[in-house]
Design an enzyme around this catalytic site. Structure first.
Site, short mmCIF file in Angstrom:
data_model
loop_
_atom_site.label_atom_id
_atom_site.label_comp_id
_atom_site.label_asym_id
_atom_site.label_seq_id
_atom_site.Cartn_x
_atom_site.Cartn_y
_atom_site.Cartn_z
N HIS A 160 0.57 -2.85 9.46
CA HIS A 160 1.86 -2.48 9.26
C HIS A 160 2.64 -1.96 10.18
O HIS A 160 2.01 -0.93 10.91
CB HIS A 160 2.06 -2.05 7.83
N HIS A 204 0.74 -1.32 0.00
CA HIS A 204 -0.06 0.05 -0.02
C HIS A 204 0.80 1.27 -0.05
O HIS A 204 0.53 2.16 -0.80
CB HIS A 204 -0.91 -0.01 1.29
#
Length: 449
Positions: free
Chosen positions: A263, A216
């Protein structure tokens, strides 16, 4: 040596899941009180324990999505948390059990949410999450959608049909290479997701993937930067506007991945830097690749073969996860767009502006212009979605029949390479071809071009 030790300490600090949990609490995200509790370890009780990331057993059970930790054996071994637990899990995970969170005195709870169920694996989340800042919740959900399929199926068609097909083609070339290298790197490094607890998982859709680097963050860095590089000088606008857009876009996507608990800080920093490195190395070749796709006589055959070979290679890197399907999907889309571009060029459709007309001046926004743009987007996206549905209905049963794989459980069948690679590659290859060739032909026929 001292420098290496300092860098190692900095990396460990940035990878610490507690920093992710602290950021989530700062933004008003709170999990159930039992999230940090320490229930008996599974190996001591003799029973399988729930995933610490908040996953629940799937309704149908079995396979990757049944909610229980499973080894993901692969050549070279897997990077795991201490004591042998899998991706995003550590000893003492509560898995969302226990009484609902009690609202503390004087605190306002805006709402409680549960992460959406993963339709590919059946993985769900048991955690009931308290959201105390609705603005940040929706802002970061928007940020994380900037790296998801819904955004891509709106953004790329809008660029190609309404703005500049020349720029849209090159953006997709950059996106394909950045995402392919990012997904393959994940399956080579095999770092797990941030441990939960202490992290609260607001998303489970990509939980079966590895963490490093954040793809991402890679797409959220590469797309806006490439957009500025491709458009500045071709379109007439202040450079500062483009840089502000790129910085805001990148920051929103990166912070959203930490907010969602998917993350670590190190993952998103590494993802952004990796995307910049790929752009520095790869961007000078974008014009060459686009010209090859358009003009070389046998380009479609080479494009299809190359992208398919890259997909087969990526499927050898690891056992099943959503990253494998996403990789085949990205490569199929890239191949379809490249082939569609070639047919457009050969038939003289969607011709690029001549160099003497540059830089292009943005047109004045009128009701007619805006209405046509929205109409093209609505009609085109509906056709792309219908193409995806039809191709999915055709390719999955056909692949199962060809390779003698039972298709009673579609979810399990799709986790087989013999099914998922052709299904994803052909389906999204056709979507990309429709985006670049079939839908523009329809617009030309009905007078919307």
């Amino acid at each position: 040596m001292a420098l290496l030790q300092r860098l190692a300490r900095l990396a460990a600090y940035l990878q610490d899941p507690q920093k992710v949990a602290d950021f989530q609490r700062l933004c008003g995200v709170e999990g159930p009180p039992g999230l940090a509790a320490s229930p008996p370890r599974a190996e001591e009780s003799g029973e399988p324990g729930p995933l610490a990331n908040g996953s629940c057993p799937a309704m149908n059970g079995g396979g990757e999505g049944d909610g229980w930790p499973r080894p993901r054996a692969a050549a070279g071994g897997e990077k795991r948390h201490p004591k042998g637990l899998g991706n995003g899990a550590i000893p003492g995970g509560a898995g969302g059990e226990g009484p609902p969170q009690q609202q503390e005195e004087g605190q306002q709870t805006w709402g409680r949410r549960q992460p959406r169920r993963n339709s590919l694996t059946g993985e769900a989340a048991c955690q009931e999450i308290a959201i105390r800042n609705p603005f940040l919740y929706y802002l970061f959900n928007l940020g994380t959608e900037l790296g998801n399929e819904l955004f891509y199926i709106l953004f790329f068609p809008f660029c190609i049909w309404n703005l500049d097909a020349w720029m849209g083609r090159r953006l997709i070339i950059v996106w394909v290479w950045v995402m392919y290298l990012g997904q393959c790197t994940k399956d080579v490094i095999r770092w797990p997701r941030p441990a939960s607890p202490p992290v609260v998982k607001l998303e489970v859709f990509y939980n079966s993937e590895y963490s490093m680097p954040s793809t991402h963050a890679m797409s959220g860095t590469a797309i806006p930067l490439a957009l500025v590089l491709l458009s500045y000088g071709r379109w007439q606008y202040p450079l500062m506007y483009g840089l502000i857009l790129a910085i805001c876009w990148c920051s929103l996507v990166c912070f959203s991945r930490i907010y969602m608990g998917m993350h670590s800080i190190l993952d998103v920093i590494a993802g952004s830097l990796y995307a910049i490195l790929i752009l520095v190395v790869f961007y000078p070749a974008v014009d060459l690749i686009d010209n090859f796709n358009l003009t070389f006589k046998h380009a479609p055959l080479i494009i299809i073969s190359l992208h398919l070979a890259l997909g087969v290679f990526s499927f050898t890197l690891d056992t099943w996860s959503t990253s494998r399907g996403d990789t085949a999907q990205i490569l199929g889309c890239g191949a379809g767009v490249a082939c569609g571009s070639h047919f457009n060029y050969m038939l003289g459709l969607m011709q690029d502006p001549s160099p003497d007309t540059l830089p292009l001046i943005p047109p004045s926004i009128t009701v007619t212009l805006f209405g046509k743009a929205i109409l093209r987007l609505l009609i085109g996206v509906v056709l792309l979605l219908l193409t995806r549905i039809v191709m999915k209905k055709i390719t999955i049963p056909l692949a199962c029949k060809m390779f003698s794989i039972p298709c009673d459980d579609i979810r399990q069948a799709r986790q087989r390479m013999e099914v998922e690679l052709p299904y994803r590659y052909i389906t999204y290859g056709m979507v990309g071809f429709s985006l670049m060739f079939l839908v523009p032909c329809l617009f030309l026929f009905i007078g919307l071009s």
